[in-house]
Write a protein that holds these residues in place. Structure first.
Motif, mmCIF file in Angstrom:
data_model
loop_
_atom_site.group_PDB
_atom_site.id
_atom_site.type_symbol
_atom_site.label_atom_id
_atom_site.label_comp_id
_atom_site.label_asym_id
_atom_site.label_seq_id
_atom_site.Cartn_x
_atom_site.Cartn_y
_atom_site.Cartn_z
ATOM 1 N N THR A 185 4.227 3.321 1.343
ATOM 2 C CA THR A 185 3.546 4.420 2.113
ATOM 3 C C THR A 185 2.774 5.315 0.817
ATOM 4 O OG1 THR A 185 5.516 4.475 3.424
ATOM 5 C CG2 THR A 185 4.249 6.573 3.107
ATOM 6 N N MET A 186 3.350 5.339 -0.183
ATOM 7 C CA MET A 186 2.614 6.097 -1.464
ATOM 8 C C MET A 186 1.307 5.429 -1.622
ATOM 9 S SD MET A 186 4.002 6.179 -5.270
ATOM 10 C CE MET A 186 3.965 4.348 -5.279
ATOM 11 N N LEU A 214 -1.389 5.767 1.242
ATOM 12 C CA LEU A 214 -1.854 7.229 1.500
ATOM 13 C C LEU A 214 -2.795 7.449 0.439
ATOM 14 C CD1 LEU A 214 1.434 9.382 2.025
ATOM 15 C CD2 LEU A 214 -0.915 9.053 3.643
ATOM 16 N N VAL A 230 -5.978 5.000 1.708
ATOM 17 C CA VAL A 230 -6.728 5.651 2.928
ATOM 18 C C VAL A 230 -7.392 7.009 2.693
ATOM 19 C CG1 VAL A 230 -6.341 6.603 5.112
ATOM 20 C CG2 VAL A 230 -5.131 4.715 4.376
ATOM 21 N N GLY A 231 -6.822 7.780 1.522
ATOM 22 C CA GLY A 231 -7.574 8.917 1.330
ATOM 23 C C GLY A 231 -8.872 8.536 0.396
ATOM 24 N N TRP A 264 -11.299 7.296 2.936
ATOM 25 C CA TRP A 264 -11.771 8.463 3.683
ATOM 26 C C TRP A 264 -13.020 9.012 2.963
ATOM 27 C CZ3 TRP A 264 -8.816 10.235 8.216
ATOM 28 C CH2 TRP A 264 -9.490 11.151 8.899
ATOM 29 N N LEU A 318 -4.771 13.523 1.506
ATOM 30 C CA LEU A 318 -4.172 12.193 1.519
ATOM 31 C C LEU A 318 -3.691 11.512 0.117
ATOM 32 C CD1 LEU A 318 -5.884 10.486 4.490
ATOM 33 C CD2 LEU A 318 -3.516 11.522 4.573
ATOM 34 N N VAL A 320 -1.062 13.727 -1.500
ATOM 35 C CA VAL A 320 0.316 13.523 -0.780
ATOM 36 C C VAL A 320 0.971 12.121 -1.422
ATOM 37 C CG1 VAL A 320 1.713 13.028 1.242
ATOM 38 C CG2 VAL A 320 -0.085 14.879 1.345
ATOM 39 N N GLY A 321 -0.065 11.241 -1.539
ATOM 40 C CA GLY A 321 0.459 9.870 -2.171
ATOM 41 C C GLY A 321 0.684 10.127 -3.549
#
Length: 90
Positions: free
Chosen positions: A40-41, A44, A47-48, A51, A78, A81-82
């Protein structure tokens, strides 16, 4: 008078149970993070980054057309947060 430091059952080598309990709490705290946390880390952060790259390559038209520069905020959000998740990674 009694010379024992605390009442209670003694463990190996005369240690009091409270010391053994504290040792178990430290071991529980130092356990490794689950595998999903790592995926997940990293996900994120990737994906960020994607983006932000899509935003710049599309000339500020994509990923969400109506957001304009808020797409940058979303991408960096994103990634942050990661990155914040890395502080709990063991």
């Amino acid at each position: 008078m009694n010379d024992t430091p605390a009442k209670g059952r003694r463990g190996r080598r005369g240690q009091v149970d409270a010391v053994a309990d504290a040792d178990r709490a430290v071991k529980r705290k130092n356990q490794l993070t689950p595998r999903w946390w790592i995926w997940t880390m990293v996900g994120l952060m990737v994906v960020g980054l994607l983006w932000i790259v899509v935003f710049y390559l599309s000339g500020a038209l994509l990923p969400v057309p109506g957001w304009n520069n808020w797409n940058l905020v979303m991408g960096f959000g994103l990634v942050l947060v990661g990155f914040a998740m890395t502080t709990r990674w063991r």
